[in-house]
Design a protein around this motif. Sequence first.
Motif, PDB file in Angstrom:
ATOM      1  N   ALA A 359       0.827  -1.213   0.000  1.00 21.87           N
ATOM      2  CA  ALA A 359       0.000   0.000   0.000  1.00 21.87           C
ATOM      3  C   ALA A 359       0.857   1.257   0.000  1.00 21.87           C
ATOM      4  O   ALA A 359       0.548   2.247  -0.680  1.00 21.87           O
ATOM      5  N   VAL A 360       1.954   1.247   0.763  1.00 21.79           N
ATOM      6  CA  VAL A 360       2.863   2.394   0.790  1.00 21.79           C
ATOM      7  C   VAL A 360       3.493   2.582  -0.590  1.00 21.79           C
ATOM      8  O   VAL A 360       3.577   3.714  -1.108  1.00 21.79           O
ATOM      9  N   ASN A 361       3.912   1.493  -1.217  1.00 18.18           N
ATOM     10  CA  ASN A 361       4.504   1.610  -2.550  1.00 18.18           C
ATOM     11  C   ASN A 361       3.507   2.126  -3.573  1.00 18.18           C
ATOM     12  O   ASN A 361       3.856   2.922  -4.462  1.00 18.18           O
ATOM     13  N   ASP A 362       2.258   1.707  -3.450  1.00 22.04           N
ATOM     14  CA  ASP A 362       1.232   2.216  -4.364  1.00 22.04           C
ATOM     15  C   ASP A 362       1.070   3.723  -4.189  1.00 22.04           C
ATOM     16  O   ASP A 362       0.930   4.464  -5.175  1.00 22.04           O
ATOM     17  N   ILE A 364       3.409   5.823  -3.131  1.00 20.76           N
ATOM     18  CA  ILE A 364       4.612   6.469  -3.677  1.00 20.76           C
ATOM     19  C   ILE A 364       4.506   6.584  -5.192  1.00 20.76           C
ATOM     20  O   ILE A 364       4.848   7.621  -5.782  1.00 20.76           O
ATOM     21  N   ARG A 365       3.973   5.539  -5.835  1.00 25.08           N
ATOM     22  CA  ARG A 365       3.912   5.526  -7.297  1.00 25.08           C
ATOM     23  C   ARG A 365       2.808   6.424  -7.849  1.00 25.08           C
ATOM     24  O   ARG A 365       2.959   7.015  -8.924  1.00 25.08           O
ATOM     25  N   THR A 366       1.690   6.532  -7.146  1.00 24.69           N
ATOM     26  CA  THR A 366       0.490   7.112  -7.764  1.00 24.69           C
ATOM     27  C   THR A 366      -0.009   8.415  -7.148  1.00 24.69           C
ATOM     28  O   THR A 366      -0.824   9.103  -7.775  1.00 24.69           O
ATOM     29  N   ARG A 367       0.446   8.764  -5.950  1.00 25.06           N
ATOM     30  CA  ARG A 367      -0.173   9.914  -5.277  1.00 25.06           C
ATOM     31  C   ARG A 367       0.678  11.175  -5.290  1.00 25.06           C
ATOM     32  O   ARG A 367       0.406  12.106  -4.537  1.00 25.06           O
ATOM     33  N   VAL A 373      10.028   9.365  -8.828  1.00 22.00           N
ATOM     34  CA  VAL A 373      10.019   8.059  -8.163  1.00 22.00           C
ATOM     35  C   VAL A 373      11.113   7.181  -8.746  1.00 22.00           C
ATOM     36  O   VAL A 373      11.293   7.124  -9.972  1.00 22.00           O
ATOM     37  N   ALA A 374      11.847   6.502  -7.870  1.00 23.33           N
ATOM     38  CA  ALA A 374      12.782   5.443  -8.262  1.00 23.33           C
ATOM     39  C   ALA A 374      12.156   4.130  -7.813  1.00 23.33           C
ATOM     40  O   ALA A 374      12.077   3.858  -6.607  1.00 23.33           O
ATOM     41  N   ASP A 375      11.692   3.328  -8.749  1.00 24.23           N
ATOM     42  CA  ASP A 375      10.922   2.134  -8.397  1.00 24.23           C
ATOM     43  C   ASP A 375      11.856   0.957  -8.115  1.00 24.23           C
ATOM     44  O   ASP A 375      11.982   0.022  -8.912  1.00 24.23           O
ATOM     45  N   PHE A 376      12.515   1.032  -6.942  1.00 27.70           N
ATOM     46  CA  PHE A 376      13.433  -0.030  -6.545  1.00 27.70           C
ATOM     47  C   PHE A 376      12.721  -1.375  -6.437  1.00 27.70           C
ATOM     48  O   PHE A 376      13.270  -2.411  -6.802  1.00 27.70           O
ATOM     49  N   ASP A 377      11.504  -1.369  -5.918  1.00 24.89           N
ATOM     50  CA  ASP A 377      10.749  -2.610  -5.756  1.00 24.89           C
ATOM     51  C   ASP A 377      10.582  -3.321  -7.095  1.00 24.89           C
ATOM     52  O   ASP A 377      10.824  -4.537  -7.202  1.00 24.89           O
ATOM     53  N   ALA A 378      10.184  -2.595  -8.126  1.00 24.92           N
ATOM     54  CA  ALA A 378       9.974  -3.203  -9.436  1.00 24.92           C
ATOM     55  C   ALA A 378      11.270  -3.767 -10.007  1.00 24.92           C
ATOM     56  O   ALA A 378      11.262  -4.780 -10.706  1.00 24.92           O
ATOM     57  N   THR A 379      12.381  -3.133  -9.697  1.00 26.34           N
ATOM     58  CA  THR A 379      13.677  -3.572 -10.223  1.00 26.34           C
ATOM     59  C   THR A 379      14.145  -4.874  -9.602  1.00 26.34           C
ATOM     60  O   THR A 379      14.669  -5.751 -10.303  1.00 26.34           O
ATOM     61  N   VAL A 380      13.985  -5.020  -8.306  1.00 25.57           N
ATOM     62  CA  VAL A 380      14.662  -6.122  -7.606  1.00 25.57           C
ATOM     63  C   VAL A 380      13.754  -7.283  -7.224  1.00 25.57           C
ATOM     64  O   VAL A 380      14.243  -8.326  -6.796  1.00 25.57           O
ATOM     65  N   ARG A 381      12.451  -7.171  -7.380  1.00 21.16           N
ATOM     66  CA  ARG A 381      11.570  -8.254  -6.943  1.00 21.16           C
ATOM     67  C   ARG A 381      11.627  -9.428  -7.916  1.00 21.16           C
ATOM     68  O   ARG A 381      11.876  -9.259  -9.123  1.00 21.16           O
TER      69      ARG A 381
END
Length: 427
Positions: A359-362, A364-367, A373-381
């Motif tokens: 929810a926090v990542n959502d 960060i990405r959308t609000r 934004v640097a989407d570290f989650d998308a890179t490393v998951r």
Amino acid sequence: MTRAIMLRRLLVTLVTALVLTPPSVVAEAESGPGPIAAHRAENRSGARDTWTGTWEGAASGTAPALPGASVRNVVHTSLGGRAARVRLSNRLGTAPLQLGSVTLALQLPGVPSGPGAVAGSVRTVTFGGARSFTVPAGRDVVSDPVELAVPADANLLVSVHTPADSGPATFHRSALQANFVAPGGDRTADESGAAYTTTVGNWYYVTGVDVLGSSTAGSVVALGDSITDGTGSSFSADHRWPDRLADRLRDLPADRRPGVLNAGISGNRVLREGRGPSALTRLDTDAFSRAGVRTMIVLEGINDIKGSPEVTDPLDLENAYRLLVRRAHARGIRVIGATITPYGGHSAYTPAREAVRLAVNDAIRTRRIFDAVADFDATVRDPARPNRILPGYDPGDHLHFNDTGMRALADTIDLTALVPTAAARYP
């Protein structure tokens, strides 16, 4: 806990941070460097040189003092310059800190690198013209300019002699760097490292180095926790993700290359005290007071989610991020927010906490909390198990990153977002 109570606590945190910030730091941050630190000069081309931060090690706690010893701290530059100045701290100390002598030198190259200095490079560091100096408890100091050609991507030696027991020593706990101690006497002026017989993994007293040069790009501060601090990367190799980011920036022309400052503290949280002051509390000392800061990258929140007590409402972190951004904008600093990386398989992982992270990542990405934004989650998951880090990036604890993972984080950042144009600066 109601949101109203949480907002009141955020306001208290902000007021506390402003009250407790050391006066020396506040003065420099608000009005520029004071008489000791202020120094601008024209370079040979006639352009005005400026001070820029090249290295940082945020104060994270205290250790027993080393009375009578000399500590040789090894720090790695991101940006070069024709002169330097050193930042020392007694911020977390409880008594006046007596500095018998301080020197700055280039580390003698070698594998592994040791405590020896390049011949002819040792320089005495003074404070208001004095070689010996006392730093009041709770204060930071910035040295006079030191005439030394400092290369980018190089190791410096900041040697500090403390002749007496001045109480708890302000230090950075997790340096991931071999530093050296000479147990008896003032050996700060030694080119040889022979007297430095003890190795430690902490930085003592030194919290920053600035350089004087022609770059107009300012500096970038990475505000974070153990992931930014480098946990999981190789020891004494400068493979933390901010180091890797500095490597990428070296392809830019020298006058457009920013310095990179690592303000990561292992265990740090956004909202509560952990190892070191919370992110909100330490903004002034670890980010806003640094030389030439234009942009801040924020990777914080996992310790709030998995710590005790834990954040259970994603809005609490969102509100804290917004407060952080407002304070940065008031200083003309742009903020890049990094999404929180996975930690499935770690002992602190639970499905409920994972729901908060997502929810926090959502948000960060959308609000539009941050300027970029640097989407570290998308890179490393791991696409097959998105609550986990890709195995090739995982050092084994399922939370931090190995050298390959650190490089992947750094490669995620859009370099064009790091330094805003004049039109994008904030009043």
